[in-house]
Design an enzyme around this catalytic site. Structure first.
Site, PDB file in Angstrom:
ATOM      1  N   ASN A  12       0.872  -1.180   0.000  1.00 44.44           N
ATOM      2  CA  ASN A  12       0.000   0.000   0.000  1.00 44.44           C
ATOM      3  C   ASN A  12       0.908   1.229   0.000  1.00 44.44           C
ATOM      4  O   ASN A  12       1.451   1.603   1.028  1.00 44.44           O
ATOM      5  CB  ASN A  12      -0.883  -0.043   1.258  1.00 44.44           C
ATOM      6  N   LYS A  14       0.180   4.246  -0.397  1.00 44.25           N
ATOM      7  CA  LYS A  14      -0.462   5.453   0.159  1.00 44.25           C
ATOM      8  C   LYS A  14      -0.209   6.643  -0.767  1.00 44.25           C
ATOM      9  O   LYS A  14      -0.103   6.469  -1.980  1.00 44.25           O
ATOM     10  CB  LYS A  14       0.000   5.695   1.603  1.00 44.25           C
ATOM     11  N   HIS A 100      -9.510   1.377   4.544  1.00 43.56           N
ATOM     12  CA  HIS A 100      -8.276   1.570   5.302  1.00 43.56           C
ATOM     13  C   HIS A 100      -8.543   2.544   6.458  1.00 43.56           C
ATOM     14  O   HIS A 100      -9.331   3.478   6.326  1.00 43.56           O
ATOM     15  CB  HIS A 100      -7.172   2.125   4.388  1.00 43.56           C
ATOM     16  N   GLU A 102      -6.953   4.912   7.580  1.00 39.78           N
ATOM     17  CA  GLU A 102      -6.707   6.333   7.274  1.00 39.78           C
ATOM     18  C   GLU A 102      -7.914   6.947   6.576  1.00 39.78           C
ATOM     19  O   GLU A 102      -8.197   8.139   6.737  1.00 39.78           O
ATOM     20  CB  GLU A 102      -5.419   6.463   6.441  1.00 39.78           C
ATOM     21  N   GLU A 170      -5.558  -4.626  10.560  1.00 37.56           N
ATOM     22  CA  GLU A 170      -4.525  -3.619  10.785  1.00 37.56           C
ATOM     23  C   GLU A 170      -4.835  -2.854  12.070  1.00 37.56           C
ATOM     24  O   GLU A 170      -5.649  -1.919  12.052  1.00 37.56           O
ATOM     25  CB  GLU A 170      -4.488  -2.631   9.616  1.00 37.56           C
ATOM     26  N   GLY A 176       2.501   2.371  10.856  1.00 34.23           N
ATOM     27  CA  GLY A 176       3.532   3.397  10.729  1.00 34.23           C
ATOM     28  C   GLY A 176       4.230   3.754  12.030  1.00 34.23           C
ATOM     29  O   GLY A 176       4.942   4.749  12.115  1.00 34.23           O
ATOM     30  N   SER A 216       3.211  -1.968  10.499  1.00 28.65           N
ATOM     31  CA  SER A 216       4.642  -2.105  10.807  1.00 28.65           C
ATOM     32  C   SER A 216       5.197  -3.486  10.492  1.00 28.65           C
ATOM     33  O   SER A 216       6.078  -3.981  11.199  1.00 28.65           O
ATOM     34  CB  SER A 216       4.927  -1.716  12.260  1.00 28.65           C
TER      35      SER A 216
HETATM   36  P1  PGA Z   1       2.800   0.421   7.652  1.00 29.84           P
HETATM   37  O1  PGA Z   1       1.321   0.644   7.028  1.00 29.84           O
HETATM   38  O2  PGA Z   1       3.300  -0.876   7.073  1.00 29.84           O
HETATM   39  O3  PGA Z   1       3.573   1.604   7.217  1.00 29.84           O
HETATM   40  O4  PGA Z   1       2.612   0.328   9.131  1.00 29.84           O
HETATM   41  C1  PGA Z   1       0.446  -0.432   6.812  1.00 29.84           C
HETATM   42  C2  PGA Z   1      -0.850   0.074   6.232  1.00 29.84           C
HETATM   43  O5  PGA Z   1      -1.316   1.145   6.632  1.00 29.84           O
HETATM   44  O6  PGA Z   1      -1.432  -0.580   5.348  1.00 29.84           O
END
Ligand code: PGA
Length: 254
Positions: A12, A14, A100, A102, A170, A176, A216
């Site tokens: 992903n 983003k 997601h 976000e 997640e 992150g 992560s």
């Molecule tokens: P990350 O994000 O691997 O940077 O923690 C995962 C995600 O949001 O899909």
């Protein structure tokens, strides 16, 4: 991971990458895939919408799959700034992330909306990767299973199949941050999600449906996470922006 479910390693990206970066990253991943020949996992990249077409060209013929990060529920119309599942399919996407955290947070997306987006993905022949996960305060309050259970109930369309749907667990607090739940905690939630999916789609589809871990995931922890019985791959943000790291995670599923 069990032998009956083929691991899916999904990147992903983003809101990252200008044209040159995105094409270079996609080409790097595609080269590794081509050099590897037959692999035992599915590999997917989900670039920002601006790069979908160019990345599609860069990975053509490599076996790397292309996906979107979100879609509108309608096929077309007066929706300024939005992108439909039909448009993503038209560009060669086979998958699409929906719900997601976000988007749930920044765009106030509800379970109902996420479900409608997953249905739009299905209607256009796309695999919906439906994201769920608890916040840190929900985990601290002991509500992890309740939250994930209600997100499965509310976001996964009835009639979803293992072919057209993937669930990504997640934990919001792990995205992150460099923090992850313990392996036991991850397995507990994944097994619970699968049990909830049984109620929604039946035992056969739930048993075959892939449940990804995201938050992560890195080359250093991917192997132990993907080895867990009900973890069928990863949804990777930060580490998917480096071809070497992304590939190392894919190798951890072998
Ligand atoms: P990350 O994000 O691997 O940077 O923690 C995962 C995600 O949001 O899909």
């Amino acid at each position: 991971m069990t032998a009956s479910r083929r691991p899916l390693i999904a990147g992903n990206w983003k809101m990252n990458g200008k044209t040159a970066d995105g094409v270079a990253l996609a080409s790097g991943v595609a080269e590794k895939m081509k050099a590897a020949g037959d692999v035992s996992f599915d590999l997917l990249v989900c670039p920002p919408f601006t790069l979908v077409s160019r990345v599609g060209d860069a990975i053509k013929g490599s076996g790397v799959m292309l996906g979107g990060q979100d879609c509108h529920t309608a096929p077309s119309g007066a929706h300024t700034g939005d992108t439909s599942a039909e448009m993503l399919a038209d560009l060669g996407c086979g998958c699409e992330i929906v719900g997601h955290s976000e988007r749930r947070t920044n765009h106030k997306e509800s379970d109902e909306l996420v479900l409608a987006k997953a249905e739009a993905a299905h209607a256009n022949g796309l695999v919906a990767i439906i994201c769920i996960g608890e916040t840190e305060s929900q985990r601290d309050a002991g509500k992890t299973l309740d939250v994930n259970g209600s997100q499965v109930a509310g976001s996964v369309p009835a009639g979803s199949t293992a072919k057209n749907t993937v669930v990504a667990y997640e934990p919001v607090w792990a995205i992150g941050t460099g923090r992850t739940p313990t392996n036991d905690e991850v397995q507990e939630v994944h097994a619970f999600i699968r049990a909830e999916l049984v109620k929604k789609v039946g035992a056969d589809e739930a048993g075959a449906m892939r449940i990804l871990y995201g938050g992560s995931m890195k080359p250093g922890n991917a192997k132990e996470l993907i080895a867990l019985e009900d973890v069928d791959g990863g949804l990777i943000g930060g580490a998917s922006l480096k071809a070497d790291d992304f590939w190392a995670i894919a190798q951890a599923s072998v």
